[in-house]
Design an enzyme around this catalytic site. Structure first.
Site, PDB file in Angstrom:
ATOM      1  N   GLU A  33     -25.634  46.306   0.829  1.00  0.00           N
ATOM      2  CA  GLU A  33     -26.784  45.596   0.268  1.00  0.00           C
ATOM      3  C   GLU A  33     -26.593  45.355  -1.222  1.00  0.00           C
ATOM      4  O   GLU A  33     -26.869  44.256  -1.731  1.00  0.00           O
ATOM      5  CB  GLU A  33     -28.053  46.401   0.528  1.00  0.00           C
ATOM      6  CG  GLU A  33     -29.330  45.696   0.116  1.00  0.00           C
ATOM      7  CD  GLU A  33     -30.558  46.456   0.566  1.00  0.00           C
ATOM      8  OE1 GLU A  33     -31.669  46.022   0.215  1.00  0.00           O
ATOM      9  OE2 GLU A  33     -30.416  47.482   1.265  1.00  0.00           O
ATOM     10  N   THR A  74     -28.280  50.031   0.706  1.00  0.00           N
ATOM     11  CA  THR A  74     -26.985  50.498   1.182  1.00  0.00           C
ATOM     12  C   THR A  74     -25.898  49.968   0.246  1.00  0.00           C
ATOM     13  O   THR A  74     -26.157  49.122  -0.622  1.00  0.00           O
ATOM     14  CB  THR A  74     -26.694  49.991   2.600  1.00  0.00           C
ATOM     15  OG1 THR A  74     -26.353  48.604   2.556  1.00  0.00           O
ATOM     16  CG2 THR A  74     -27.899  50.180   3.514  1.00  0.00           C
ATOM     17  N   GLU A  75     -24.673  50.457   0.448  1.00  0.00           N
ATOM     18  CA  GLU A  75     -23.562  49.945  -0.343  1.00  0.00           C
ATOM     19  C   GLU A  75     -23.377  48.442  -0.137  1.00  0.00           C
ATOM     20  O   GLU A  75     -23.160  47.695  -1.098  1.00  0.00           O
ATOM     21  CB  GLU A  75     -22.261  50.676   0.026  1.00  0.00           C
ATOM     22  CG  GLU A  75     -22.256  52.167  -0.278  1.00  0.00           C
ATOM     23  CD  GLU A  75     -22.737  53.031   0.878  1.00  0.00           C
ATOM     24  OE1 GLU A  75     -22.452  54.226   0.876  1.00  0.00           O
ATOM     25  OE2 GLU A  75     -23.419  52.501   1.782  1.00  0.00           O
ATOM     26  N   LYS A 120     -19.072  36.010  17.641  1.00  0.00           N
ATOM     27  CA  LYS A 120     -18.599  35.295  18.821  1.00  0.00           C
ATOM     28  C   LYS A 120     -19.430  35.649  20.042  1.00  0.00           C
ATOM     29  O   LYS A 120     -19.782  36.800  20.259  1.00  0.00           O
ATOM     30  CB  LYS A 120     -17.119  35.612  19.069  1.00  0.00           C
ATOM     31  CG  LYS A 120     -16.198  35.108  17.956  1.00  0.00           C
ATOM     32  CD  LYS A 120     -14.748  35.419  18.249  1.00  0.00           C
ATOM     33  CE  LYS A 120     -13.855  34.894  17.120  1.00  0.00           C
ATOM     34  NZ  LYS A 120     -12.425  35.212  17.351  1.00  0.00           N
ATOM     35  N   ASP A 173     -22.377  45.168  12.040  1.00  0.00           N
ATOM     36  CA  ASP A 173     -21.397  44.116  12.315  1.00  0.00           C
ATOM     37  C   ASP A 173     -22.083  43.011  13.112  1.00  0.00           C
ATOM     38  O   ASP A 173     -22.665  43.280  14.168  1.00  0.00           O
ATOM     39  CB  ASP A 173     -20.233  44.702  13.111  1.00  0.00           C
ATOM     40  CG  ASP A 173     -19.029  43.779  13.190  1.00  0.00           C
ATOM     41  OD1 ASP A 173     -19.231  42.539  13.293  1.00  0.00           O
ATOM     42  OD2 ASP A 173     -17.890  44.261  13.158  1.00  0.00           O
ATOM     43  N   ASP A 213     -27.687  40.794   5.755  1.00  0.00           N
ATOM     44  CA  ASP A 213     -27.576  39.568   4.953  1.00  0.00           C
ATOM     45  C   ASP A 213     -27.150  38.398   5.820  1.00  0.00           C
ATOM     46  O   ASP A 213     -26.984  37.289   5.327  1.00  0.00           O
ATOM     47  CB  ASP A 213     -26.550  39.764   3.825  1.00  0.00           C
ATOM     48  CG  ASP A 213     -25.139  39.831   4.356  1.00  0.00           C
ATOM     49  OD1 ASP A 213     -24.909  40.535   5.367  1.00  0.00           O
ATOM     50  OD2 ASP A 213     -24.243  39.176   3.796  1.00  0.00           O
ATOM     51  N   GLU A 244     -29.989  56.808  11.556  1.00  0.00           N
ATOM     52  CA  GLU A 244     -29.353  55.552  11.148  1.00  0.00           C
ATOM     53  C   GLU A 244     -28.114  55.372  12.003  1.00  0.00           C
ATOM     54  O   GLU A 244     -27.222  56.220  12.014  1.00  0.00           O
ATOM     55  CB  GLU A 244     -28.969  55.572   9.674  1.00  0.00           C
ATOM     56  CG  GLU A 244     -28.364  54.237   9.213  1.00  0.00           C
ATOM     57  CD  GLU A 244     -27.867  54.259   7.775  1.00  0.00           C
ATOM     58  OE1 GLU A 244     -27.705  53.167   7.197  1.00  0.00           O
ATOM     59  OE2 GLU A 244     -27.631  55.357   7.236  1.00  0.00           O
TER      60      GLU A 244
END
Length: 212
Positions: free
Chosen positions: A194, A191-192, A122, A118, A154, A44
């Site tokens: 999520e 995940t946290e 931009k 992340d 997301d 991961e």
């Protein structure tokens, strides 16, 4: 993401080399020796606080897992999880994803997980996205033919960008969900981020792509 400084983190990481592998480049091409078996290896990239990779390792003892996280102040939480769980099939690397080809040889890694990376929205930061062509080249360099990338986010813009990037690179898309939590997908481990975003009503996007 604003990180809280934890000046003791480096010392704690160094004190647990059995969990956070120091000098990973020394194990390039020889990760079977680290784990003591010939099981498939899944990594991961950007493991954060380690909830996903720890739960995956618990659920799949027949797979070896490595969580890679750059920030010391974040990976110490993943380390705490691993110390508590004491899983023989999970290791951590406090390392930069840009250097994965220094740590793994061609064919070492069977699957790469990218979870809530992340988005770097931009345009001038495009090359920092973990699904940019430059990163796909790195993943290809450490995986066999048929190696997979599993991606969750997301962020609709990043998800659309990832599909375009995969297509242009020549990967085969084998799974796409525009609303994971409303789909029939089984075995999802959150995940946290999520948990946080889905609780707010955000849609979760997921894809699987394969090198060929």
């Amino acid at each position: 993401m604003r990180l809280r400084n934890k000046p003791w983190a480096r010392e704690k990481i160094a004190a647990h080399p059995q969990y956070v592998v120091p000098n990973p480049e020394e194990h390039k091409g020889r990760w079977d020796d680290v784990f003591g078996n010939h099981h498939p290896l899944y990594i991961e990239v950007g493991t954060g606080k380690g909830q996903f990779i720890t739960e995956m390792a618990k659920a799949h003892p027949e797979i070896n897992f490595i969580g890679i996280e750059l920030y010391e102040s974040v990976i110490v939480t993943a380390l705490d999880r691993l110390i508590e769980a004491d899983l023989p099939n999970l290791k951590l690397l406090n390392a930069d994803a840009k250097n994965v080809a220094d740590y793994f040889a061609k064919g070492d890694v069977d699957r790469v997980y990218l979870n809530f990376s992340d988005p770097w929205p931009k345009k001038r930061h495009e090359k920092r996205r973990l699904v940019h062509e430059s990163f796909l080249k790195l993943y290809e360099a450490i995986m066999p033919e048929g190696g997979e990338i599993h991606f969750k986010t997301d962020n609709q813009g990043l998800f659309e960008y990832s599909l375009k990037s995969y297509s242009e690179y020549g990967l085969l898309l084998t799974y796409v969900s525009l609303d994971l939590h409303s789909s029939d997908f089984e075995g999802n481990i959150m995940t946290e981020y999520e948990e946080k975003f889905s609780a707010k009503g955000h849609r979760i996007y997921r894809s699987e792509a394969k090198f060929r």
